[in-house]
Design an enzyme around this catalytic site. Structure first.
Site, PDB file in Angstrom:
ATOM      1  N   ARG A  20     -11.088  -9.986  -0.770  1.00 50.08           N
ATOM      2  CA  ARG A  20     -11.516  -8.609  -0.521  1.00 50.08           C
ATOM      3  C   ARG A  20     -12.256  -8.541   0.817  1.00 50.08           C
ATOM      4  O   ARG A  20     -12.241  -7.526   1.500  1.00 50.08           O
ATOM      5  CB  ARG A  20     -12.364  -8.079  -1.682  1.00 50.08           C
ATOM      6  CG  ARG A  20     -12.692  -6.602  -1.571  1.00 50.08           C
ATOM      7  CD  ARG A  20     -12.958  -5.942  -2.938  1.00 50.08           C
ATOM      8  NE  ARG A  20     -13.804  -6.727  -3.791  1.00 50.08           N
ATOM      9  CZ  ARG A  20     -15.138  -6.806  -3.663  1.00 50.08           C
ATOM     10  NH1 ARG A  20     -15.759  -6.135  -2.709  1.00 50.08           N
ATOM     11  NH2 ARG A  20     -15.826  -7.553  -4.488  1.00 50.08           N
ATOM     12  N   TYR A  32      -3.373  16.038   8.107  1.00 55.36           N
ATOM     13  CA  TYR A  32      -2.637  15.583   6.922  1.00 55.36           C
ATOM     14  C   TYR A  32      -3.304  16.135   5.651  1.00 55.36           C
ATOM     15  O   TYR A  32      -4.534  16.122   5.541  1.00 55.36           O
ATOM     16  CB  TYR A  32      -2.651  14.052   6.932  1.00 55.36           C
ATOM     17  CG  TYR A  32      -1.947  13.412   5.777  1.00 55.36           C
ATOM     18  CD1 TYR A  32      -0.559  13.454   5.671  1.00 55.36           C
ATOM     19  CD2 TYR A  32      -2.658  12.741   4.795  1.00 55.36           C
ATOM     20  CE1 TYR A  32       0.085  12.848   4.609  1.00 55.36           C
ATOM     21  CE2 TYR A  32      -2.013  12.125   3.728  1.00 55.36           C
ATOM     22  CZ  TYR A  32      -0.643  12.188   3.645  1.00 55.36           C
ATOM     23  OH  TYR A  32      -0.014  11.586   2.600  1.00 55.36           O
ATOM     24  N   ASP A  72      -6.063  10.214  13.931  1.00 53.89           N
ATOM     25  CA  ASP A  72      -4.965   9.700  13.116  1.00 53.89           C
ATOM     26  C   ASP A  72      -3.743   9.609  14.033  1.00 53.89           C
ATOM     27  O   ASP A  72      -3.198  10.624  14.480  1.00 53.89           O
ATOM     28  CB  ASP A  72      -4.719  10.651  11.934  1.00 53.89           C
ATOM     29  CG  ASP A  72      -3.678  10.117  10.956  1.00 53.89           C
ATOM     30  OD1 ASP A  72      -2.787   9.355  11.380  1.00 53.89           O
ATOM     31  OD2 ASP A  72      -3.744  10.488   9.766  1.00 53.89           O
TER      32      ASP A  72
END
Ligand SMILES: *Cc1c(COP(=O)(O)O)cnc(C)c1O
Length: 406
Positions: free
Chosen positions: A70, A123, A195
């Site tokens: 992780r 988005y 983005d």
């Protein structure tokens, strides 16, 4: 040498290890004079150390030694390095999806009551997350068009923390004036997030003043419609560390195999994105001359409202997504997408094959004409996410489907 080659290393009492013990104690072979040409896939989630201090140090940051996947994994690190290089950042975070990266950035950098300036065309998932942050934590959001840096200056408040933009918007193909908008944000100490899912390699937002770039690697970077993944790339190490910590706590951890496929995808990204851009320009030009088409949106066309900006920001091509408006409206759009044979009716983009969407009958079907218009979408708007097929084959399919829809 024998120490790194198999169970002999663990021989404790001189009689050799029992089969059960040998079955679980493997050491991978260490190549001697040769190296694999492709990056190895490390599925392992846990790593061992020789001393406690080394293990303790591995907890510290995004570039520490590997100890638990992780926090980091060698295959994921290979993808971090590739994406950092692609975007020209100081480091990158890889996540299990594009939304994972956007979540890690927003939740990592925002506190209750902070203010965000968002481009109105973002988005849908990003807006849904912002709405949620508004309802739960009182995060306040103002929207701007993305054309004018004075909109940013007017929107800034004492608690403005982030400006969020998209290089090329969907499905309008609006190009954001990244240098001017990021400069306006910087004047007030606001962090700019871009983005760049629609324009990897074509545009490097960090070179234009952005602080963080996010990607859905699901799209062009992996490129073959077989992975979900995300990335955030940072212009500075403090931002990287803060967002990495949030991602750890969120658990937006990527699977090493998805990262491995994405590293493999990036090898052909330059060829794929260039080809998709050439074909998109070719199809956009042909569509613009078709009598059943009212309007075409593609930044590479001279009539596009941000064409001059696109020539500066996207000098090597405007990517693989275009949209066009069928004169027949909602019904024509639906019949068009029902009639294509080579193109696939599917959401997403950046695949090797060409995908088509009619927002008014699918993703935006709950909106009436006025609400669609407010989102910059017409009832007959069709989006095409161009793949790698021969442009003449794509055109033949588009032409026959337009004929049915006219
Ligand atoms: C697909 C997409 C996302 C979300 O990415 P996922 O990998 O589906 O989570 C975010 N931004 C843009 C522009 C996208 O196209």
């Amino acid at each position: 040498m024998t120490d790194s080659h198999g169970p002999g290393a663990f021989d404790l009492d001189g009689r050799g290890l029992r089969p059960e013990t040998r079955a679980v104690h493997h050491r991978p072979p260490q190549p001697g004079g040769s190296r694999p040409l492709s990056p190895p896939l490390h599925q392992g989630h846990v790593f061992s150390f020789d001393g406690a201090d080394d293990l303790a140090a591995a907890f510290e940051g995004p570039r520490s030694d590997f100890f638990y996947a992780r926090y980091g994994n060698p295959t994921v690190r290979a993808l971090e390095d590739a994406v950092t290089d692609l975007e020209g950042g100081t480091g990158a975070l890889i996540t299990s999806s594009g939304m994972g990266a956007i979540n890690a950035v927003l939740m990592g950098l925002l506190r209750a009551g902070d203010h965000v300036i968002a481009q109105s065309c973002l988005y849908g998932g990003t807006f849904s997350l912002l709405n949620d942050l508004t309802q739960r934590w009182g995060v306040e959001v103002d929207t701007i068009s993305g054309d004018d840096p004075d909109e940013v200056r007017r929107a800034v408040r004492p608690r403005t923390r982030l400006l969020i933009l998209e290089t090329i918007a969907n499905p309008t193909t609006q190009v954001a004036d990244l240098p001017a908008l990021a400069a306006a944000a910087r004047e007030s100490g606001v962090t700019t997030v871009v983005d760049n899912t629609f324009a990897p390699l074509l545009c490097r937002p960090l070179d234009h003043g952005a602080d963080i770039v996010v990607h859905s690697t699901t799209k062009y970077l992996s490129g073959h419609s077989d992975t979900i993944g995300g990335a955030a790339v940072f212009a500075d190490e403090v931002l990287h560390h803060t967002v990495w910590k949030r991602s750890l706590d969120l658990g937006a951890t990527p699977d090493p195999f998805a990262a491995w496929l994405t590293v493999r995808g990036i090898a052909t990204l330059p060829l794929r994105i260039a080809r998709a851009g050439q074909t998109a320009l070719d199809l956009a030009t042909r569509l613009a001359a078709h009598p059943s088409v009212a309007h075409v949106s593609y930044p590479g066309l001279p009539r596009h409202p941000q064409h001059e900006l696109a020539k500066r920001l996207l000098p090597d091509g405007a990517g693989g997504v275009l949209s066009f408006e069928l004169r027949g409206g909602r019904e024509a759009g639906r019949v068009f997408t029902d009639s294509v044979r080579l193109l696939s009716l599917a959401p997403s983009l950046g695949d090797v094959s060409t995908l088509v969407m009619h927002p008014a009958s699918t993703s935006h079907r709950q909106l009436d004409a006025a609400a669609l218009a407010a989102a910059g979408i017409g009832e007959g708007t069709v989006r095409i996410a161009v793949g790698l097929e021969h442009p003449d084959d794509l055109w033949a399919d588009i032409e026959q489907a337009i004929a049915k829809a006219s």
